[in-house]
Design an enzyme around this catalytic site. Structure first.
Site, mmCIF file in Angstrom:
data_model
loop_
_atom_site.group_PDB
_atom_site.id
_atom_site.type_symbol
_atom_site.label_atom_id
_atom_site.label_comp_id
_atom_site.label_asym_id
_atom_site.label_seq_id
_atom_site.Cartn_x
_atom_site.Cartn_y
_atom_site.Cartn_z
ATOM 1 N N HIS A 132 0.817 -1.209 0.000
ATOM 2 C CA HIS A 132 0.000 0.000 0.000
ATOM 3 C C HIS A 132 0.851 1.259 0.000
ATOM 4 C CE1 HIS A 132 0.727 0.734 4.312
ATOM 5 N NE2 HIS A 132 0.535 -0.559 4.501
ATOM 6 N N CYS A 148 3.064 -5.204 6.535
ATOM 7 C CA CYS A 148 2.708 -4.790 5.175
ATOM 8 C C CYS A 148 3.934 -4.196 4.480
ATOM 9 C CB CYS A 148 1.595 -3.746 5.207
ATOM 10 S SG CYS A 148 0.005 -4.405 5.742
#
Length: 173
Positions: A132, A148
């Protein structure tokens, strides 16, 4: 009367039209390809956490490379996954483990400059891990996330347009 022109707006809204997707891909800014030792299939994403780099394979031995932030040492994971979903202007919802560590976290953060997911989110597998954007570009190149892979917003937008749902993702040390 032709049926195809009538269906085009419906297919576009449903995300099933291919021509606009191809047109968008063709409009992407050129990106330099580099030589790599990996020979994965085109479209495969390889994240090398020690390098803090994400590689999008374009051909055997060729890839686009992006800088990333990876998980903190205690939060890193390795193995294979796949792109399960792509979201524009995502809403961030803290995971239960994040909330356990910090009960003061908001229930969610909608799209905008305060959103930790930035402008795009690419979900991996069935879990909570993603590739992201970020609201903290200074963190790129570090080990700072909860597992992440963070990218600069302009880079994740580029990757978002180049990668498809179902693409293989390999996370290596």
């Amino acid at each position: 009367m032709k049926i195809a022109p009538l269906l085009a707006p419906i297919l576009l809204l449903a995300g099933l039209a291919t021509q606009p997707a191809l047109a968008a891909f063709e409009q992407l800014a050129p990106r330099p390809e580099i030589d790599v030792s990996d020979t994965a299939d085109p479209g495969t994403i390889i994240v090398k956490t020690a390098e803090r780099k994400l590689y999008l394979m374009t051909a055997p031995g060729k890839a686009y490379v992006y800088d990333v932030a990876v998980g903190k040492p205690s939060e890193q994971w390795f193995g294979k996954s796949w792109v399960s979903r792509k979201r524009r202007a995502p809403t961030w919802v803290p995971t239960p483990s994040m909330r356990e560590k910090n009960p003061k976290l908001p229930q969610s953060v909608g799209p905008g400059p305060k959103n930790p997911l930035g402008e795009r989110a690419i979900n991996l597998g069935w879990g909570t891990y993603r590739i992201h954007g970020t609201n903290n570009p200074r963190s790129i190149g570090s080990a700072a996330s909860a597992g992440c892979f963070r990218m600069r917003n302009e880079d994740v937008k580029d990757l978002f347009e180049r990668v498809h749902v179902g693409a293989e993702v390999r996370v290596l040390h």
